[in-house]
Design a protein around this motif. Structure first.
Motif, PDB file in Angstrom:
ATOM      1  N   ALA A 214      70.855  34.455  23.499  1.00 12.81           N
ATOM      2  CA  ALA A 214      70.770  35.111  22.195  1.00 12.81           C
ATOM      3  C   ALA A 214      69.437  35.800  21.989  1.00 12.81           C
ATOM      4  O   ALA A 214      69.273  36.540  21.037  1.00 12.81           O
ATOM      5  N   ASN A 215      68.466  35.538  22.853  1.00 13.62           N
ATOM      6  CA  ASN A 215      67.128  36.098  22.624  1.00 13.62           C
ATOM      7  C   ASN A 215      66.874  37.248  23.584  1.00 13.62           C
ATOM      8  O   ASN A 215      67.000  37.092  24.806  1.00 13.62           O
TER       9      ASN A 215
ATOM     10  N   THR B 407      70.977  36.486  15.337  1.00 12.98           N
ATOM     11  CA  THR B 407      72.301  37.085  15.170  1.00 12.98           C
ATOM     12  C   THR B 407      72.242  38.163  14.093  1.00 12.98           C
ATOM     13  O   THR B 407      71.219  38.358  13.448  1.00 12.98           O
ATOM     14  N   TYR B 408      73.384  38.805  13.880  1.00 13.28           N
ATOM     15  CA  TYR B 408      73.459  39.811  12.824  1.00 13.28           C
ATOM     16  C   TYR B 408      73.370  39.218  11.434  1.00 13.28           C
ATOM     17  O   TYR B 408      73.134  39.928  10.472  1.00 13.28           O
ATOM     18  N   PHE B 409      73.545  37.898  11.310  1.00 11.87           N
ATOM     19  CA  PHE B 409      73.321  37.267  10.009  1.00 11.87           C
ATOM     20  C   PHE B 409      71.867  37.479   9.596  1.00 11.87           C
ATOM     21  O   PHE B 409      71.559  37.849   8.468  1.00 11.87           O
ATOM     22  N   GLY B 472      79.145  35.155  15.830  1.00  8.73           N
ATOM     23  CA  GLY B 472      78.454  35.021  17.109  1.00  8.73           C
ATOM     24  C   GLY B 472      77.945  36.315  17.704  1.00  8.73           C
ATOM     25  O   GLY B 472      77.609  36.355  18.885  1.00  8.73           O
ATOM     26  N   MET B 473      77.849  37.380  16.906  1.00  7.01           N
ATOM     27  CA  MET B 473      77.318  38.626  17.458  1.00  7.01           C
ATOM     28  C   MET B 473      75.794  38.564  17.456  1.00  7.01           C
ATOM     29  O   MET B 473      75.160  38.544  16.409  1.00  7.01           O
ATOM     30  N   GLU B 483      86.703  42.834  19.593  1.00  6.95           N
ATOM     31  CA  GLU B 483      87.011  41.883  18.512  1.00  6.95           C
ATOM     32  C   GLU B 483      86.173  42.124  17.269  1.00  6.95           C
ATOM     33  O   GLU B 483      86.533  41.707  16.179  1.00  6.95           O
ATOM     34  N   TRP B 484      85.036  42.812  17.414  1.00  6.33           N
ATOM     35  CA  TRP B 484      84.181  43.059  16.258  1.00  6.33           C
ATOM     36  C   TRP B 484      84.255  44.505  15.794  1.00  6.33           C
ATOM     37  O   TRP B 484      83.399  44.978  15.062  1.00  6.33           O
ATOM     38  N   PHE B 485      85.291  45.212  16.245  1.00  6.09           N
ATOM     39  CA  PHE B 485      85.345  46.645  15.975  1.00  6.09           C
ATOM     40  C   PHE B 485      85.335  46.974  14.486  1.00  6.09           C
ATOM     41  O   PHE B 485      84.523  47.761  14.011  1.00  6.09           O
ATOM     42  N   THR B 486      86.253  46.330  13.717  1.00  5.10           N
ATOM     43  CA  THR B 486      86.426  46.739  12.315  1.00  5.10           C
ATOM     44  C   THR B 486      85.127  46.650  11.532  1.00  5.10           C
ATOM     45  O   THR B 486      84.700  47.610  10.896  1.00  5.10           O
TER      46      THR B 486
END
Lengths: 316, 648
Positions: A214-215, B407-409, B472-473, B483-486
């Motif tokens: 992730a890094n 992550t994108y969060f 999980g991106m 799977e994350w397209f939209t």
């Protein structure tokens, strides 16, 4: 003019249900909220616990905001003279209230955070009767090397673990700082050269889960992924035995070749481990890879997105 | 070194960049020559020490950087819009996100706010200029040349590609050879000199040069937030200076501070970086809070609620900002105890911030809200920033952070605080104080269009990213699976809507320049509360002819009640002004030359540059120019003209 005011109100009101709807429908689908082990489960619970407070805060702030902006707009036709008090500048009681409430919320969030933090540093309680399985997870640019000292086998870019048994991951890196993350098993921890981090994870369900670094570690970072196969203890033992019997021995030359910066096209298995000559998690092992491959970073991978190359897709 | 190693080759997008740089430069040179403006450029702008003009140059540079950083963002979003995109390759994507982050924080957010502080703070406290006008010009030019050096990297030598955090050991000379990272280190170092000097300059200005009667607790909130920000700058920036210097020595002279070999400490970089980096995000958020307080109080036509609590909250936030840096790497394995401590300090920041949010809401209570463009930006800030704030608390819970980290969060969270916080404040402040800078207002109708496009685009762009993160991106990946397209596609659409909003805003500036009525009211909006609105528009170069005794933090409200102005004939005296000088520009240009040489490790040239800088400092120290005086007659003349008085 009037239409604009209404749309300002509407926007914030509509945002809330949308937020809620997405959250509710997404809960069972999103990786982090769909854990398969105790570590991920405790983190999911903590997240959802926090979300309740946060939604509460959002509802309160948005509601007050919508009311005051709507009611006290200068051109409100229903304005009364007492609706405007330009010198109103404080209210001790109110200020104490909105100081104390955040203090209480922070306290309410701190307690489970701290207890979860301490719990995550130990193997999960549900499998206490068994010794944790030790797996060395070593990041190298841009691949993952998994070492099973007990079974004396090593795999590259794929991982097998038994279910219902704690796995003690010993994390280190051959070069840049990476982060070992399998979202459905639980949170991540850094892999660093010259030191070792311990991360306890466990799978309670069988299946194949995505794992990745992730890094950010440079050009091949996006492709630095692996699959985790969680299987019953018997199946895992069979798998380990077959690797031990069928896979070739890992020679130091072969290992050095694997460490060279680049992406691998395939997964690999070996019937011996690199721990015989280097432990990247020890101070002596920290510059092992850099000394051998430090000159190769000039080249670059020229990594492009080929159609069909989806690094996050599970390839069985 | 071959020429094709010097210039970046082989990328059509970069060739396009080179062509556009050449075209823009040629156009500027042509226009300046055609209209015979070279002398004007030098005499009025390049040599100026006037805080208002320096502020305008800061803001123009920041807008240019916002454009560059925005184009970077759109390139990234284009690459992530579809699963099979091959718009950017991995290396190019890495360079783009690195420059996007660095430019937006160091060369956009900070200079934009420093520009507003430059113009407004002396006006709010009744000062004639900064305490050290010469130093102010040095600050601007070192920032400007630092930004130029950094931006040069994408056509010459290669852009930095280790992320804006530039973590060791990835950013060391072994894993990242070539000049790219050197551009980062020296570009930041050069502009950091400017920031640190501005911090000192503003602190002295605010502490020593306030109007008579203006005690600290009678200062406007924006000045307060600036004062606290200068404290953060002075304590935090030396850490960055040292960290950058150590890594520069590592890379160029082969030392082992952060390297894997020779027992270096790569983790130390992360610590030093965030010991500066966390206070840094408060350097860009506290002045923004100050701007919102001013705009909200003005257009709500009401005193700010809980002035003392607002000031106290800023002070507490500033203090806490120095004890939370570990939350940027909870996952480094420092152990449960360390993470618990930093988790709690991090969440504690929510308390003073929450107080501020409720105080703004209470300011709106029993008010008379006028929906002007700056007010819209400020109102939108409150709910948008609340979303960013509560997700920040979630990230502060270390045990859960293990799942959000990288992550994108996280990406969504910090854009949710930095855009509604800093960017909205920059727009609000720029539109609010625009008449004070340029003598006319921005068109409200077009300005509101820009606002709505930007606001809706912002939420569309970043709200889906929270869910991508939970799925999980990881951040900084250059291509995504189907799977994350939209959600990614929605996000990209939002980004382009923000781009459209920016274009409409630029259109608004051009349209207003041509068509807006030239406003001669000092209090251009009619809702001003503080001293900057007491000056005539446009502001005379000495700012204030005379000053009344200040009695509260809403100085102008008191002055209006008593019928006072900043032009009291009985109190007039000659005004001492600093002379314009070209030295800051030349000094910073030599620093640029030395830094550029160091980027390519041409040590002889760098030493020559260093000697040049020292020579310039010696010349400066023998400079006996004491400035000049504006005589009373000239002040009367200027004020009468500016105030439209026909004489009695």
């Amino acid at each position: 003019m009037k239409g604009k005011k209404v749309s300002l109100q509407k926007k914030w009101f509509t945002l809330l249900p949308v937020l809620l709807a997405i959250l509710m429908t997404g809960c069972d689908k999103m990786a982090v909220l769909d854990p398969v082990g105790p570590a991920g489960e405790s983190q999911k619970n903590l997240i959802l616990y926090a979300v309740i407070f946060m939604l509460g805060i959002i509802v309160v702030v948005f509601t007050i905001f919508a009311i005051v902006v709507f009611k006290y707009r200068a051109n409100n036709p229903n304005r009364k003279p007492e609706d405007y008090r330009p010198d109103h500048h404080g209210n001790v009681k109110l200020e104490v209230v909105w100081f104390v409430i955040p203090v209480l919320i922070v306290t309410a969030l701190s307690i489970p955070t701290v207890t979860t933090l301490y719990d995550l540093e130990k193997p999960p309680e549900s499998s206490q009767e068994k010794e944790p399985l030790v797996v060395y997870a070593t990041a190298a640019d841009w691949k993952w090397i998994f070492t099973y000292p007990e079974q004396d086998i090593e795999t590259v870019n794929y991982l097998h673990i038994p279910t219902d048994r704690a796995i003690e991951f010993r994390l280190s890196s051959a070069d840049s700082m990476a982060s070992f993350w399998v979202p459905q098993l639980g949170g991540q921890k850094y892999n660093m050269a010259g030191m070792e981090n311990t991360l306890y994870l466990q799978a309670d369900e069988e299946g194949v889960f995505k794992g990745r670094n992730a890094n950010f570690t440079g050009e091949g970072f996006t492709g630095q992924t692996f699959n985790v196969t969680a299987q019953s203890e018997d199946e895992f033992d069979d798998w380990a035995a077959s690797v031990s019997e069928e896979a070739p021995e890992l020679t130091q030359d072969k290992y050095d070749e694997i460490l060279a910066p680049g992406l691998l096209d395939e997964t690999m298995s070996f019937s011996s481990t690199h721990l015989e000559w280097v432990d990247h998690g020890s101070n002596e092992g920290r510059d092992y890879s850099v000394e051998r491959h430090g000159d190769k970073y000039d080249e670059g991978l020229h990594l492009e997105n080929k159609p069909g190359w989806a690094p996050d897709e599970i390839q069985q | 070194m071959q020429l094709d190693e010097f210039f970046v080759t082989g990328e059509p997008l970069i060739y396009a960049g080179m062509v556009s740089i050449v075209l823009v430069s040629a156009t500027v040179i042509f226009l300046l020559t055609y209209f015979k403006r070279w002398k004007w450029l030098w005499q009025e702008w390049l040599t100026t020490v006037d805080h208002k003009k320096i502020g305008i140059m800061y803001i123009l540079s920041a807008l240019a950087m916002l454009f560059r950083g925005g184009v970077d963002a759109l390139m990234m979003r284009t690459q992530l819009a579809f699963p099979d995109m091959n718009f950017l390759n991995s290396q190019h994507y890495n360079e783009v996100f690195t420059t996007h982050g660095t430019i937006m924080i160091i060369f956009m957010a900070m200079p934009f706010l420093i520009g507003l502080m430059n113009i407004i703070v002396p006006l709010q406290i009744g000062a004639r200029d900064f305490a050290f006008p010469f130093l102010n010009a040095v600050s601007f030019w070192s920032f400007f040349f630092g930004a130029m050096l950094f931006n040069l990297s994408f056509v010459i030598g290669g852009a930095p590609d280790a992320g804006w955090t530039n973590y060791a050991p990835l950013a060391g000379s072994e894993l990242s050879p070539g000049p790219g990272i050197n551009f980062y280190l020296l570009g930041l170092q050069l502009s950091g000199i400017g920031t640190l000097a501005t911090g000192i300059n503003l602190m002295v200005t605010i502490l020593r040069m306030r109007a008579p009667g203006m005690t600290l607790m009678k200062m406007p909130i924006f000045t307060w937030s600036t004062l606290i920000t200068t404290f953060i700058i002075i304590f935090a920036f030396p850490i960055l200076t040292v960290a950058l210097a150590l890594m520069t020595i590592d890379r160029i002279f082969g030392s082992h501070f952060f390297t894997l070999t020779g027992e270096g400490l790569p983790m130390m970089w992360a610590n030093l970086f965030w010991m500066w980096g966390h206070p840094e995000v408060y350097i860009v958020i506290l002045p923004a809070f100050g701007i919102f307080s001013e705009v909200i109080a003005s257009f709500a036509q009401k005193q700010i609620f809980g002035y003392k609590a607002m000031v106290g909250a800023i002070v507490i936030i500033a203090g806490l900002s120095f004890v939370v840096w570990v939350h940027h790497f909870f996952t480094m394995g420092a152990g449960a105890f360390v993470n618990s401590v930093f988790s709690i300090t991090t969440m504690m920041i929510a308390i003073p911030t929450g107080v501020k949010i409720f105080n703004w809401l209470a300011t709106l209570y029993k008010s008379k809200i006028v929906f002007s463009a700056p007010m819209l930006w400020s109102l939108a800030f409150i709910p948008s920033f609340t979303i960013g704030g509560v997700t920040g608390v979630m990230l502060g819970m270390a045990a859960a952070d293990y799942q959000y980290h990288n992550t994108y969060f996280l990406v969504s969270h910090f854009h949710y605080v930095l855009i509604p916080g800093t960017v909205f404040a920059c727009f609000a402040g720029l539109i609010f104080w625009y008449p004070k800078m340029f003598g006319h207002k921005l068109n409200e109708r077009i300005g509101k269009w820009a606002f709505w496009l930007f606001l809706i685009g912002f939420h569309l762009c970043f709200f889906p990213q929270y869910f991508l993160g939970l799925d999980g991106m990881a951040r900084r990946i250059f291509t995504v699976g189907p799977e994350w397209f939209t959600l990614n596609f929605i996000s990209t659409m939002g980004a382009f809507l923000m781009g459209l909003g920016f274009i409409v805003f630029v259109h608004c500036v051009i349209y207003s320049f041509r068509f807006s009525p030239r406003n001669i009211e000092g209090d251009s909006w009619g809702y001003g509360r503080t001293l900057e609105w007491a000056t005539p528009t446009p502001i005379p170069k000495y700012n204030f002819a005379t000053l009344p005794e200040i009695e509260s933090h809403d100085a102008l409200i008191d002055m209006k009640e008593k019928g006072q102005t900043t032009f009291d004939r009985d109190k007039l005296e000659p005004i001492h002004m600093p002379s314009y000088t070209g030295q800051p520009f030349i000094m910073a240009a030599i620093m640029f030359f030395a830094s550029f040489a160091l980027v390519f490790e041409w040590i002889t040239l760098a030493v020559i540059g260093l000697v040049g800088i020292i020579v310039m400092m010696i010349i400066r120290s023998f400079d006996y120019d004491e400035g000049y005086h504006i005589e009373v007659d000239e002040i009367i003349e200027t004020e009468k003209k500016a105030r439209g008085m026909t004489d009695e």
